[in-house]
Scaffold this active site. Structure first.
Site, short mmCIF file in Angstrom:
data_model
loop_
_atom_site.label_atom_id
_atom_site.label_comp_id
_atom_site.label_asym_id
_atom_site.label_seq_id
_atom_site.Cartn_x
_atom_site.Cartn_y
_atom_site.Cartn_z
N ARG A 103 0.84 -1.30 -0.07
CA ARG A 103 -0.15 -0.14 0.18
C ARG A 103 0.84 1.14 -0.05
NH1 ARG A 103 -2.11 2.32 5.12
NH2 ARG A 103 -3.42 4.28 4.47
N HIS A 150 -3.20 10.85 1.04
CA HIS A 150 -2.51 10.61 2.42
C HIS A 150 -2.02 12.18 2.96
CE1 HIS A 150 -0.96 7.26 5.25
NE2 HIS A 150 -0.36 8.43 5.71
N GLU A 196 -6.91 7.98 7.36
CA GLU A 196 -6.96 8.63 8.78
C GLU A 196 -7.55 9.62 8.51
OE1 GLU A 196 -3.12 8.15 10.80
OE2 GLU A 196 -3.38 6.00 10.77
N ASN A 336 -6.25 1.25 11.05
CA ASN A 336 -5.01 1.58 11.40
C ASN A 336 -4.74 1.43 13.06
OD1 ASN A 336 -4.60 1.81 8.68
ND2 ASN A 336 -4.11 4.04 9.03
N TYR A 338 -2.44 1.64 16.66
CA TYR A 338 -1.14 1.57 17.11
C TYR A 338 -1.15 1.42 18.53
CZ TYR A 338 0.76 2.98 12.55
OH TYR A 338 1.07 3.02 11.25
N GLU A 425 -2.47 -0.68 8.78
CA GLU A 425 -1.61 -0.31 9.33
C GLU A 425 -1.48 -0.81 10.85
OE1 GLU A 425 -0.44 3.91 9.54
OE2 GLU A 425 -1.26 4.20 7.44
C1 BGC Z 1 -0.09 7.34 9.48
C2 BGC Z 1 1.37 6.81 9.07
C3 BGC Z 1 2.34 7.39 10.02
C4 BGC Z 1 1.99 6.20 11.22
C5 BGC Z 1 3.25 6.05 12.13
C6 BGC Z 1 -0.36 6.70 11.14
O1 BGC Z 1 -1.23 7.18 11.77
O2 BGC Z 1 -1.03 6.87 8.70
O3 BGC Z 1 1.47 8.05 8.01
O4 BGC Z 1 3.49 7.06 9.78
O5 BGC Z 1 0.69 6.39 11.75
O6 BGC Z 1 3.27 7.01 13.00
#
Ligand code: BGC
Length: 530
Positions: A103, A150, A196, A336, A338, A425
């Site tokens: 992607r 993006h 996002e 996504n 994290y 992600e």
């Molecule tokens: C974003 C990316 C970013 C990643 C890590 C995501 O929120 O889509 O562009 O690099 O986080 O920070």
């Protein structure tokens, strides 16, 4: 490939028993159903470089990065990881990792340097670059997965009418999107309209940490803005732009090109700080504001009730027609993920224990301000002095909590009717503060984090989530927006010194390569309690 369902049924319930404190020790491609896709994500400004070459126009990120103080360490994306010149080498890196899908985003200003056809011609060299990249990927057995937007709005459009603050962007964005379908859609079968929208809206227009760097001037560092209104206007216009692109794709291209189209949503997870009704309700308000603001319109045709109640006349309204059209405007949802945080009701956050938890580590969104605007809620990453998870790679607020991906997938399944999902992600950060290279290369925590996320994804799938693939951020280190080059999330280290830019595999790259190319019998995901 893959486990027969009897085996899966025997092994996976282990997850249910060991849900807390689990540790995934063995998982690889063969633990997943056949056809499940693995890959990597990047975005144009973060990796391409060549910012002033071959006719590319400027974007808001070129402008924003040049303003002193905006980027940690003072970097910008002029060179980044230089993928523009190294794409052939990088496709070989991706191939050796066992990548199914890659992607990447298309730089709007590389295609339309003036923002739109109104302002001049298409840039043939930009088009050529993406054609080359797509062809190179396909020749190496990797499927392109394209993000149309993006975050890199052409600067001309920002100057002309305020970019996504204006509805005029919808025509220009959809012209760009249609150009992409027409030009690349014979080979691209997976499209993400917008990456996002929530981060673009809140960081670009709420706290001003990202381009175009707008926020209420009172007390902030921004030159102009209105943090109470602009993020919602921008969010609304992003949703309408998405809707228009999907309409164009579905009515003119999809049948012939046989692709799918969706959107990637930032979807970190939130847990109530306590089981009290106040904290549980506050958590729901935060989820509504962060995820529901986007996913509810896509699935139900309107914003969540709590968001409408709290934001009132600051929240734009969908017309009946728009509401009908936006509902169901996706073939898949990209998520996504994290990190996660606890959420407490704002009215309880001055209680001394709660206060000390907030002070010690205020949670993921805005470490310097744990209150989430318009939610009457406060985030923290610890409870009674105990952290929800370890901090990742030296970044204090970035809490590692792989179980969050399962809780998120459960929520999306239950609340939104089991939409097809790509996890577009997942990533693990390491702060580069000048430690020896060897320490960065030995990224065993990253390996464990990815394994745990894979195991938790499998668990969610076992319980009915419809997950089609999982993409990591990313195969290389890159320009991490306002965190510049100090945040490294790649499976390959990029040596930025003197623009050397060599890609050096970290331990995670070697592990991933093996996990994607298992030689022996299928691997059941095995969990141990640490
Ligand atoms: C974003 C990316 C970013 C990643 C890590 C995501 O929120 O889509 O562009 O690099 O986080 O920070």
């Amino acid at each position: 490939m893959g486990w027969p369902s009897e085996v899966v049924n025997l092994v996976l319930p282990l997850f249910l028993l060991l849900e807390l404190g689990t540790h995934c020790v063995a998982v690889d491609r063969s633990s997943f159903p056949p056809g499940f896709e693995f890959g990597f994500s990047t975005s144009a400004y973060q990796v391409e470089g060549a910012a002033h070459e071959d006719g590319r126009g400027l974007s808001i990120w070129d402008t924003f990065s040049c303003i002193p103080g905006n980027i940690l360490g003072g970097g910008n994306g002029d060179v980044a990881a230089d993928v523009y010149h190294r794409y052939k080498e990088d496709v070989q890196v991706l191939k050796s990792l066992g990548t199914d899908v890659y992607r990447f985003s298309i730089s709007w200003a590389r295609i339309f340097p003036g923002g739109s056809a109104r302002h001049g011609k298409v840039n043939p060299k930009g088009v050529q670059y993406y054609n080359n990249l797509i062809n190179e990927l396909l020749q190496n057995g990797i499927e392109p997965f394209v993000t149309i937007f993006h975050w890199d709005v052409p600067q001309v459009l920002e100057n002309e009418y305020g970019g996504f603050r204006s509805k005029r962007i919808i025509d220009d964005y959809s012209e760009f999107a249609e150009f992409c379908f027409k030009e690349f859609g014979d080979r691209v079968r997976k499209w993400v309209t917008v990456n996002e929208p929530s981060i673009f809206a809140t960081h670009g227009y709420g706290n001003g940490k990202n381009a175009p760097g707008r926020c209420t001037t009172n007390g902030g560092n921004c030159a102009a803005g209105d943090s109470s209104r602009e993020p919602y206007i921008v969010a609304h216009n992003l949703l309408l732009a998405h809707m228009r692109a999907v309409k164009i794709y579905r009515s003119k291209y999809q049948q012939k090109q046989k692709g799918v189209i969706g959107i990637s949503l930032y979807a970190d997870w939130y847990l109530p700080y306590s089981s009290s009704k106040l904290d549980v309700d506050a958590t729901q308000r935060v989820l509504d504001n962060k995820l529901g603001l986007y996913l509810d319109p896509l699935v139900f045709g309107d914003y969540p009730y709590s968001v409408k109640q709290l934001i009132r006349d600051r929240l734009p309204v969908f017309s009946e027609e728009e509401s009908k059209e936006i509902r169901g405007s996706f073939d898949f949802i990209g998520l996504n993920y994290y990190m996660s945080s606890y959420v407490m009701d704002n009215s309880t956050s001055s209680d001394p224990t709660r206060k000390s938890d907030i002070a010690s580590n205020p949670g993921q969104d805005a470490p310097e301000n744990p209150d989430i605007p318009d939610t009457f809620a406060t985030t923290t990453s610890q409870k009674d002095g105990i952290a929800l998870g370890p901090s990742e790679g030296g970044v204090e607020y970035w809490i590692s909590y792989p179980r969050g991906i399962k809780l998120l997938l459960d929520n999306v399944k239950t609340k939104y009717g089991t939409p097809p999902v790509y996890i577009t992600e997942i990533g693990y950060v390491t702060l580069d503060n000048g430690q020896p290279l060897q320490d960065i290369l030995e990224d065993t925590e990253r390996i464990q984090y990815i394994k745990n996320c894979l195991c938790y994804t499998l668990q969610a799938m076992r319980e009915g989530a419809d997950v089609r693939g999982l993409l990591l951020w990313s195969y290389i280190d890159n320009f991490e927006w306002n965190n510049g080059y100090s945040f490294r999330l790649g499976l390959h280290y990029v040596n930025y010194t003197n623009n050397d830019l060599r890609r050096i595999p970290k331990a995670s790259a070697i592990w991933f390569q093996q996990a994607m190319n298992p030689r022996e019998a299928p691997t059941a995901a095995i969990l141990l309690v640490p």
